[in-house]
Design an enzyme around this catalytic site. Sequence first.
Site, PDB file in Angstrom:
ATOM      1  N   GLU A   1       3.178   1.160   3.569  1.00  0.00           N
ATOM      2  CA  GLU A   1       2.875   2.442   4.226  1.00  0.00           C
ATOM      3  C   GLU A   1       1.575   3.089   3.729  1.00  0.00           C
ATOM      4  O   GLU A   1       0.744   3.496   4.546  1.00  0.00           O
ATOM      5  CB  GLU A   1       4.050   3.412   4.044  1.00  0.00           C
TER       6      GLU A   1
ATOM      7  N   ARG B   1       5.436   7.145  12.039  1.00  0.00           N
ATOM      8  CA  ARG B   1       4.529   6.988  10.880  1.00  0.00           C
ATOM      9  C   ARG B   1       3.195   6.359  11.305  1.00  0.00           C
ATOM     10  O   ARG B   1       2.641   5.511  10.598  1.00  0.00           O
ATOM     11  CB  ARG B   1       5.164   6.122   9.784  1.00  0.00           C
TER      12      ARG B   1
ATOM     13  N   SER C   1       7.450   6.510  -0.236  1.00  0.00           N
ATOM     14  CA  SER C   1       7.907   5.203   0.265  1.00  0.00           C
ATOM     15  C   SER C   1       6.738   4.229   0.304  1.00  0.00           C
ATOM     16  O   SER C   1       5.719   4.523   0.932  1.00  0.00           O
ATOM     17  CB  SER C   1       8.475   5.337   1.675  1.00  0.00           C
TER      18      SER C   1
HETATM   19  P1  FAD Z   1      -4.193  11.058   1.118  1.00  0.00           P
HETATM   20  O1  FAD Z   1      -3.347  10.180   0.277  1.00  0.00           O
HETATM   21  O2  FAD Z   1      -5.300  11.786   0.453  1.00  0.00           O
HETATM   22  O3  FAD Z   1      -4.777  10.213   2.338  1.00  0.00           O
HETATM   23  C1  FAD Z   1      -3.936   9.375   3.087  1.00  0.00           C
HETATM   24  C2  FAD Z   1      -4.759   8.765   4.237  1.00  0.00           C
HETATM   25  O4  FAD Z   1      -5.176   9.796   5.135  1.00  0.00           O
HETATM   26  C3  FAD Z   1      -6.047   8.111   3.745  1.00  0.00           C
HETATM   27  O5  FAD Z   1      -6.295   6.997   4.556  1.00  0.00           O
HETATM   28  C4  FAD Z   1      -7.111   9.181   3.984  1.00  0.00           C
HETATM   29  O6  FAD Z   1      -8.398   8.654   4.194  1.00  0.00           O
HETATM   30  C5  FAD Z   1      -6.598   9.856   5.241  1.00  0.00           C
HETATM   31  N1  FAD Z   1      -6.977  11.285   5.299  1.00  0.00           N
HETATM   32  C6  FAD Z   1      -6.601  12.249   4.439  1.00  0.00           C
HETATM   33  N2  FAD Z   1      -7.098  13.434   4.819  1.00  0.00           N
HETATM   34  C7  FAD Z   1      -7.833  13.200   5.945  1.00  0.00           C
HETATM   35  C8  FAD Z   1      -8.611  14.028   6.813  1.00  0.00           C
HETATM   36  N3  FAD Z   1      -8.738  15.340   6.607  1.00  0.00           N
HETATM   37  N4  FAD Z   1      -9.240  13.436   7.869  1.00  0.00           N
HETATM   38  C9  FAD Z   1      -9.123  12.092   8.077  1.00  0.00           C
HETATM   39  N5  FAD Z   1      -8.409  11.271   7.305  1.00  0.00           N
HETATM   40  C10 FAD Z   1      -7.768  11.825   6.245  1.00  0.00           C
HETATM   41  N6  FAD Z   1       5.300  11.046   3.936  1.00  0.00           N
HETATM   42  C11 FAD Z   1       6.090  11.330   4.994  1.00  0.00           C
HETATM   43  O7  FAD Z   1       5.695  11.105   6.136  1.00  0.00           O
HETATM   44  N7  FAD Z   1       7.340  11.849   4.822  1.00  0.00           N
HETATM   45  C12 FAD Z   1       7.834  12.132   3.605  1.00  0.00           C
HETATM   46  O8  FAD Z   1       8.952  12.628   3.494  1.00  0.00           O
HETATM   47  C13 FAD Z   1       7.024  11.839   2.453  1.00  0.00           C
HETATM   48  N8  FAD Z   1       7.497  12.051   1.217  1.00  0.00           N
HETATM   49  C14 FAD Z   1       6.732  11.744   0.134  1.00  0.00           C
HETATM   50  C15 FAD Z   1       7.248  11.964  -1.145  1.00  0.00           C
HETATM   51  C16 FAD Z   1       6.508  11.673  -2.265  1.00  0.00           C
HETATM   52  C17 FAD Z   1       7.092  11.905  -3.651  1.00  0.00           C
HETATM   53  C18 FAD Z   1       5.186  11.170  -2.115  1.00  0.00           C
HETATM   54  C19 FAD Z   1       4.337  10.898  -3.330  1.00  0.00           C
HETATM   55  C20 FAD Z   1       4.673  10.922  -0.850  1.00  0.00           C
HETATM   56  C21 FAD Z   1       5.440  11.209   0.294  1.00  0.00           C
HETATM   57  N9  FAD Z   1       4.958  10.981   1.593  1.00  0.00           N
HETATM   58  C22 FAD Z   1       5.737  11.290   2.680  1.00  0.00           C
HETATM   59  C23 FAD Z   1       3.627  10.389   1.803  1.00  0.00           C
HETATM   60  C24 FAD Z   1       2.483  11.458   1.784  1.00  0.00           C
HETATM   61  O9  FAD Z   1       2.877  12.596   1.102  1.00  0.00           O
HETATM   62  C25 FAD Z   1       2.042  11.851   3.185  1.00  0.00           C
HETATM   63  O10 FAD Z   1       1.606  10.722   3.903  1.00  0.00           O
HETATM   64  C26 FAD Z   1       0.900  12.884   3.166  1.00  0.00           C
HETATM   65  O11 FAD Z   1       0.634  13.343   4.475  1.00  0.00           O
HETATM   66  C27 FAD Z   1      -0.385  12.333   2.544  1.00  0.00           C
HETATM   67  O12 FAD Z   1      -1.266  13.422   2.363  1.00  0.00           O
HETATM   68  P2  FAD Z   1      -2.488  13.346   1.358  1.00  0.00           P
HETATM   69  O13 FAD Z   1      -3.304  14.582   1.584  1.00  0.00           O
HETATM   70  O14 FAD Z   1      -2.027  13.125  -0.018  1.00  0.00           O
HETATM   71  O15 FAD Z   1      -3.263  12.084   1.914  1.00  0.00           O
HETATM   72  P1  NAP Z   2      17.980   8.513   3.410  1.00  0.00           P
HETATM   73  O1  NAP Z   2      18.421   9.854   3.885  1.00  0.00           O
HETATM   74  O2  NAP Z   2      18.661   7.886   2.230  1.00  0.00           O
HETATM   75  O3  NAP Z   2      17.997   7.492   4.640  1.00  0.00           O
HETATM   76  C1  NAP Z   2      17.493   6.164   4.470  1.00  0.00           C
HETATM   77  C2  NAP Z   2      16.742   5.753   5.693  1.00  0.00           C
HETATM   78  O4  NAP Z   2      17.604   5.848   6.801  1.00  0.00           O
HETATM   79  C3  NAP Z   2      15.559   6.649   5.994  1.00  0.00           C
HETATM   80  O5  NAP Z   2      14.405   5.882   5.848  1.00  0.00           O
HETATM   81  C4  NAP Z   2      15.756   7.169   7.396  1.00  0.00           C
HETATM   82  O6  NAP Z   2      14.690   6.881   8.273  1.00  0.00           O
HETATM   83  C5  NAP Z   2      16.970   6.448   7.908  1.00  0.00           C
HETATM   84  N1  NAP Z   2      17.902   7.416   8.530  1.00  0.00           N
HETATM   85  C6  NAP Z   2      18.904   8.066   7.922  1.00  0.00           C
HETATM   86  N2  NAP Z   2      19.564   8.831   8.808  1.00  0.00           N
HETATM   87  C7  NAP Z   2      18.960   8.672   9.992  1.00  0.00           C
HETATM   88  C8  NAP Z   2      19.176   9.202  11.292  1.00  0.00           C
HETATM   89  N3  NAP Z   2      20.170  10.054  11.548  1.00  0.00           N
HETATM   90  N4  NAP Z   2      18.360   8.820  12.277  1.00  0.00           N
HETATM   91  C9  NAP Z   2      17.359   7.980  12.042  1.00  0.00           C
HETATM   92  N5  NAP Z   2      17.105   7.444  10.821  1.00  0.00           N
HETATM   93  C10 NAP Z   2      17.897   7.777   9.809  1.00  0.00           C
HETATM   94  O7  NAP Z   2      16.392   8.575   3.123  1.00  0.00           O
HETATM   95  P2  NAP Z   2      15.580   9.089   1.880  1.00  0.00           P
HETATM   96  O8  NAP Z   2      14.863   7.973   1.315  1.00  0.00           O
HETATM   97  O9  NAP Z   2      16.412   9.980   1.002  1.00  0.00           O
HETATM   98  O10 NAP Z   2      14.499  10.023   2.606  1.00  0.00           O
HETATM   99  C11 NAP Z   2      14.906  11.179   3.306  1.00  0.00           C
HETATM  100  C12 NAP Z   2      13.865  11.523   4.362  1.00  0.00           C
HETATM  101  O11 NAP Z   2      12.612  11.802   3.722  1.00  0.00           O
HETATM  102  C13 NAP Z   2      13.602  10.390   5.338  1.00  0.00           C
HETATM  103  O12 NAP Z   2      13.360  10.949   6.615  1.00  0.00           O
HETATM  104  C14 NAP Z   2      12.342   9.736   4.806  1.00  0.00           C
HETATM  105  O13 NAP Z   2      11.538   9.168   5.810  1.00  0.00           O
HETATM  106  C15 NAP Z   2      11.616  10.907   4.164  1.00  0.00           C
HETATM  107  N6  NAP Z   2      10.803  10.427   3.008  1.00  0.00           N
HETATM  108  C16 NAP Z   2       9.645   9.780   3.280  1.00  0.00           C
HETATM  109  C17 NAP Z   2       8.847   9.314   2.252  1.00  0.00           C
HETATM  110  C18 NAP Z   2       7.531   8.646   2.549  1.00  0.00           C
HETATM  111  O14 NAP Z   2       6.735   8.470   1.631  1.00  0.00           O
HETATM  112  N7  NAP Z   2       7.242   8.274   3.768  1.00  0.00           N
HETATM  113  C19 NAP Z   2       9.236   9.490   0.929  1.00  0.00           C
HETATM  114  C20 NAP Z   2      10.445  10.135   0.701  1.00  0.00           C
HETATM  115  C21 NAP Z   2      11.229  10.609   1.738  1.00  0.00           C
HETATM  116  P3  NAP Z   2      13.344   7.751   8.332  1.00  0.00           P
HETATM  117  O15 NAP Z   2      12.597   7.408   7.082  1.00  0.00           O
HETATM  118  O16 NAP Z   2      12.689   7.220   9.556  1.00  0.00           O
HETATM  119  O17 NAP Z   2      13.700   9.184   8.422  1.00  0.00           O
END
Ligand code: FAD
Ligand code: NAP
Length: 335
Positions: A331, A163, A235
């Site tokens: 995050e 991340r 998250s």
């Molecule tokens: P924004 O919110 O618009 O921007 C985020 C940051 O990136 C800001 O600092 C912005 O300045 C910068 N940025 C955006 N575009 C550019 C660009 N073109 N050049 C330079 N900087 C830029 N994330 C995960 O990693 N895994 C997940 O599973 C995941 N699940 C999610 C589920 C939900 C319901 C939600 C709401 C979010 C989730 N996220 C997850 C977080 C998010 O979706 C990601 O981080 C996504 O990549 C953000 O994209 P955005 O275009 O909305 O970015």
């Molecule tokens: P989950 O499956 O309930 O698991 C909870 C946590 O355990 C996760 O954060 C995940 O880490 C970790 N985990 C589970 N199994 C793992 C494995 N085999 N190896 C390493 N790490 C493990 O999680 P959840 O909340 O439903 O989300 C599912 C996936 O979607 C996750 O990968 C999560 O990161 C991603 N997600 C991200 C966001 C976001 O905004 N960043 C939002 C929703 C979902 P990791 O998070 O490192 O995978």
Amino acid sequence: MEIVSAADLQPLNTLSVPATAAHYCRIDSAADVPEAVAYSERRGLPRLVLGGGSNIVLSGDFAGLVMHLLIAGIEPEIKGSAVRLRVGAGENWDALVRHCLSRDWYGLENLIAIPGHVGAAPIQNIGAYGVELSSVLDSVEGWHLPSGEFRRLSRDDCQLAYRDSIFKHALRDAFVITHVNLCLSTEPRVNTGYQALAAALPADREPTPQLVADTVAAVRASKLPDPAHTPNVGSFFKNPIVSAARHEALRAEHPALPAWPMADGRTKLAAGWLVEQTGWKGKRRGAVGVHERQSLVLVNYQQASGGEVLALAEDIRRDVLKQFGVALEIEPRVY
Ligand code: FAD
Ligand code: NAP
């Protein structure tokens, strides 16, 4: 390129925080970027590069220029089984994943249903269900502010980590990504190692990329609130990474603490579990709260300000620190 004054940002952030931008412009082509940067520099304005607004928290009105990256386009180049894609930063990430699946271009299936735009994906090296962007990223293209020129950064240059990337450190606010280059394949290589995915896949069928994508999408839909109805930014806290020794000490005290070894020898702890133990899961405070099925997701129920959401996050952080001695890191990027 048109600059709009007093633009409404509430529909442009998935937390639905009410806020305005003093100046706003759409960026529809790479050539718009230096023009917008020059506009902000002439006026001494701070900049906010915006994608889908799904990973930001606006703590108030933004006094500078919002550059909304909406560059479109998916350009494929296929050689043998290798599929190289040059994708505009403004393409929707989930739509890209589905587009690739429909053409039998594989590698993105575990990353289905992540909100946001393609240009933001490298910023935090998006990851889910055992796969990270780093496994398919070739390079990014964009405007390098310190040198005032367009540059291409290789995957190694991006310093992708859990991340994390160079865009959160040395190149924070210093590189506007206009295009993302991905390396996919026409040969399926499914990744079903993540426990929750393996458990949800039907036992009687060979997992195909489409089945993996459908399963991930279904699990996500069953657990995660849709920002369109329940405003959130996914998250709110990153999973903390601690030394193996620190993990051992914590495990001795809390044997149920879920944890996973990282490649570098450290250990990743489940932030969601830590939050749950403090009793915050499902709790509501005024217009904000912690989602009842996912303790890492903070929800804006009634048009709360970014400040109210951040105050809740701070109280959760404080309680986790007090109970476990672990400092959670937020995050999404706070503006
Ligand atoms: P924004 O919110 O618009 O921007 C985020 C940051 O990136 C800001 O600092 C912005 O300045 C910068 N940025 C955006 N575009 C550019 C660009 N073109 N050049 C330079 N900087 C830029 N994330 C995960 O990693 N895994 C997940 O599973 C995941 N699940 C999610 C589920 C939900 C319901 C939600 C709401 C979010 C989730 N996220 C997850 C977080 C998010 O979706 C990601 O981080 C996504 O990549 C953000 O994209 P955005 O275009 O909305 O970015
Ligand atoms: P989950 O499956 O309930 O698991 C909870 C946590 O355990 C996760 O954060 C995940 O880490 C970790 N985990 C589970 N199994 C793992 C494995 N085999 N190896 C390493 N790490 C493990 O999680 P959840 O909340 O439903 O989300 C599912 C996936 O979607 C996750 O990968 C999560 O990161 C991603 N997600 C991200 C966001 C976001 O905004 N960043 C939002 C929703 C979902 P990791 O998070 O490192 O995978």
